[in-house]
Design an enzyme around this catalytic site. Sequence first.
Site, PDB file in Angstrom:
ATOM      1  N   GLU A  63       0.190  16.112 -10.563  1.00 51.07           N
ATOM      2  CA  GLU A  63       0.042  14.673 -10.167  1.00 51.07           C
ATOM      3  C   GLU A  63      -0.246  13.787 -11.362  1.00 51.07           C
ATOM      4  OE1 GLU A  63      -0.169  14.134  -7.089  1.00 51.07           O
ATOM      5  OE2 GLU A  63      -0.509  15.916  -6.138  1.00 51.07           O
TER       6      GLU A  63
ATOM      7  N   CYS B  57      -4.211   5.751  -9.975  1.00 54.40           N
ATOM      8  CA  CYS B  57      -2.712   6.277 -10.121  1.00 54.40           C
ATOM      9  C   CYS B  57      -1.991   5.584  -9.181  1.00 54.40           C
ATOM     10  CB  CYS B  57      -2.827   7.654 -10.102  1.00 54.40           C
ATOM     11  SG  CYS B  57      -3.471   8.437  -8.544  1.00 54.40           S
TER      12      CYS B  57
HETATM   13  P1  NAD Z   1      -4.466  12.668 -19.647  1.00 52.21           P
HETATM   14  O1  NAD Z   1      -3.158  13.137 -19.409  1.00 52.21           O
HETATM   15  O2  NAD Z   1      -4.825  12.194 -20.944  1.00 52.21           O
HETATM   16  O3  NAD Z   1      -5.562  13.759 -19.345  1.00 52.21           O
HETATM   17  C1  NAD Z   1      -5.768  14.461 -18.007  1.00 52.21           C
HETATM   18  C2  NAD Z   1      -6.287  15.667 -18.438  1.00 52.21           C
HETATM   19  O4  NAD Z   1      -6.061  16.485 -19.383  1.00 52.21           O
HETATM   20  C3  NAD Z   1      -7.624  15.749 -19.208  1.00 52.21           C
HETATM   21  O5  NAD Z   1      -8.858  16.543 -18.506  1.00 52.21           O
HETATM   22  C4  NAD Z   1      -7.426  16.031 -20.458  1.00 52.21           C
HETATM   23  O6  NAD Z   1      -8.488  16.662 -21.530  1.00 52.21           O
HETATM   24  C5  NAD Z   1      -6.361  17.187 -20.592  1.00 52.21           C
HETATM   25  N1  NAD Z   1      -5.446  17.620 -21.544  1.00 52.21           N
HETATM   26  C6  NAD Z   1      -5.262  16.741 -22.548  1.00 52.21           C
HETATM   27  N2  NAD Z   1      -4.386  17.399 -23.381  1.00 52.21           N
HETATM   28  C7  NAD Z   1      -4.134  18.749 -22.542  1.00 52.21           C
HETATM   29  C8  NAD Z   1      -3.230  19.962 -23.018  1.00 52.21           C
HETATM   30  N3  NAD Z   1      -2.456  19.875 -24.050  1.00 52.21           N
HETATM   31  N4  NAD Z   1      -3.133  20.895 -22.047  1.00 52.21           N
HETATM   32  C9  NAD Z   1      -4.177  20.857 -20.864  1.00 52.21           C
HETATM   33  N5  NAD Z   1      -4.990  19.668 -20.715  1.00 52.21           N
HETATM   34  C10 NAD Z   1      -4.775  18.763 -21.500  1.00 52.21           C
HETATM   35  O7  NAD Z   1      -4.849  11.605 -18.399  1.00 52.21           O
HETATM   36  P2  NAD Z   1      -6.225  10.602 -18.182  1.00 52.21           P
HETATM   37  O8  NAD Z   1      -6.016   9.646 -19.203  1.00 52.21           O
HETATM   38  O9  NAD Z   1      -7.403  11.576 -18.004  1.00 52.21           O
HETATM   39  O10 NAD Z   1      -6.086  10.136 -16.689  1.00 52.21           O
HETATM   40  C11 NAD Z   1      -5.203   9.259 -16.504  1.00 52.21           C
HETATM   41  C12 NAD Z   1      -3.582   9.268 -15.864  1.00 52.21           C
HETATM   42  O11 NAD Z   1      -3.834  10.313 -14.790  1.00 52.21           O
HETATM   43  C13 NAD Z   1      -2.714   8.342 -15.563  1.00 52.21           C
HETATM   44  O12 NAD Z   1      -1.686   8.416 -15.965  1.00 52.21           O
HETATM   45  C14 NAD Z   1      -3.079   8.224 -13.998  1.00 52.21           C
HETATM   46  O13 NAD Z   1      -1.810   7.610 -13.380  1.00 52.21           O
HETATM   47  C15 NAD Z   1      -3.252   9.697 -13.748  1.00 52.21           C
HETATM   48  N6  NAD Z   1      -3.458   9.959 -12.463  1.00 52.21           N
HETATM   49  C16 NAD Z   1      -2.731  10.545 -11.514  1.00 52.21           C
HETATM   50  C17 NAD Z   1      -3.299  10.796 -10.187  1.00 52.21           C
HETATM   51  C18 NAD Z   1      -2.469  11.393  -9.265  1.00 52.21           C
HETATM   52  O14 NAD Z   1      -2.887  11.875  -8.120  1.00 52.21           O
HETATM   53  N7  NAD Z   1      -1.090  11.336  -9.460  1.00 52.21           N
HETATM   54  C19 NAD Z   1      -4.619  10.957 -10.019  1.00 52.21           C
HETATM   55  C20 NAD Z   1      -5.339  10.222 -10.820  1.00 52.21           C
HETATM   56  C21 NAD Z   1      -4.785   9.810 -12.039  1.00 52.21           C
END
Ligand code: NAD
Length: 514
Positions: free
Chosen positions: A253, A287
Amino acid sequence: MSLAEQMDTVTDAAVDRHPTAETFESTAPATGTVVGVFPVHDEAAVGETVARARTAAAQWAALGFGGRRERLTAYRGYLARRMHELADLVHRENGKPHADAILEISLSVDHLAWAAKHARTTLGPRKVPSGMLAADHASYLEYQPLGVVGVIGPWNYPVFTPMGSIAYALAAGNAVVFKPSEFTPAVGAWLAVAWRAAVPDVADAFQVVTGLGATGAALCRVPVDKIAFTGSAATGRKVMAACAETLTPVLLELGGKDAMIVDDDADVAAAADAAVWGAMSNGGQTCIGIERVYATSAVYDRFVAEVTAQVQKLRPGSDDEATYGPMTMPSQIDVVRRHVADATAAGARVVTGGTDDDASPGEGYVAPTVLLDVPETSAAVREETFGPTLTITEVADAEEALERANATSYGLAGAVFSTSRGRAMDLARRMRSGMTSINSVLTFASVPALPFGGVGESGFGRIHGEDGLKEFTRAKAITRRRVPLPVNLMSFGRPANAADALARVMGMVHGRHR
Ligand code: NAD
């Protein structure tokens, strides 16, 4: 013991188990004060947690749909009775207004209720027709749990977003290990501590590990039976690559660049109200937030005037009356600044707001910003801004609006405003997105029966609804021979003329179709 004290106990126990484990702080974006200190779980700690989850998964699956529904109902009741306590924590750690946190938690509770109630009918064993070639068999289908699901979540909706996976994965019979964002670990820990309190007999069916990206990466490697990842497309790629090593299936997502189409016959005031909420609520850190509007020439001027008037009434702040809070992740402010600067350098006009120091509502906040005449090639139109900004672009008609709305690598959601039902439905169907709302914004997320997910760079797989339950299962097919037929086609003992007879029958049944 209060939930806060229980949380401390859980955190201390996690640190005790791994005395060398590093810790990290989560801070309130509005004040910079420390909300909590959490262990950085390394691969060994994640592995131990998943091992405990595996034992619990067997216990949880054995409870059956009825037993799980009972416990998920207890959890839902527990959350519903403590909404204000959780909302306070969300307000502190994420920065959003208390009222928005209540809305987010309410949606999550509703999804928990739906998932628990519909798991049996969606996933339970059923008989399916065996068809002509297996007429001597009974055929059965059921959807079995995968085992342990790893959920990796973001910070923007720290309850609603992960709960879209957690509730559905649990209802489908899996244990869950959740890695919340490093910006909202306290909310994640609260959810798991609440589970232990509400469902003590299968406490390990839902656990939390905390840490930075490396802890999430460890969860992908351990391995688990599926990863449900919500976050940015950049991290999604890394998650998928890590999961490829162990052939662990993934649900992604990811981000979005959602558009609203405002057609000639739209209710302009309602469209403006929805666009402002869709773009600015939660500081634009949504998002499925509206980041672009394409309004037809017939309504453009009125729409811009209406949006501008409404936006000027917004007031970011950390108090209860504020319309939205600070940016949760300080580095996001630079992204918003870059998009606005890039747009204005290319000729865009800032009709209200802006990211200059004199427009800023205070450190850590971004003013609600409306941009006109933004070239379609600029970052403010092509990349996810994730801030309280909105571009409004004039188009000749709804067809042009749709073409521009669809000209993005993302495809999460969107909205159409039109008073013609047929026209609006047609535009919604042709919008390249997983979800579209007509004459409102974001509504699909509050309908538990509707699947939630994107296309393209917005990811794949679905949470919510029947699809969301099936996402956390494997389909199991069973056939049972009822009566032996005189001729068994799948035996070396079949008569020599059996194939000819079969070809004749197939010719009679299917051959007449042209
Ligand atoms: P992010 O990708 O920076 O981090 C998301 C999660 O991934 C965090 O818990 C982080 O610690 C973890 N992570 C980081 N590196 C990793 C790796 N190498 N392997 C596994 N996990 C890792 O995103 P964010 O800044 O926390 O969230 C914002 C983003 O999320 C925006 O792009 C937003 O659009 C998206 N989002 C999407 C939805 C949806 O349902 N489509 C919902 C909410 C947010």
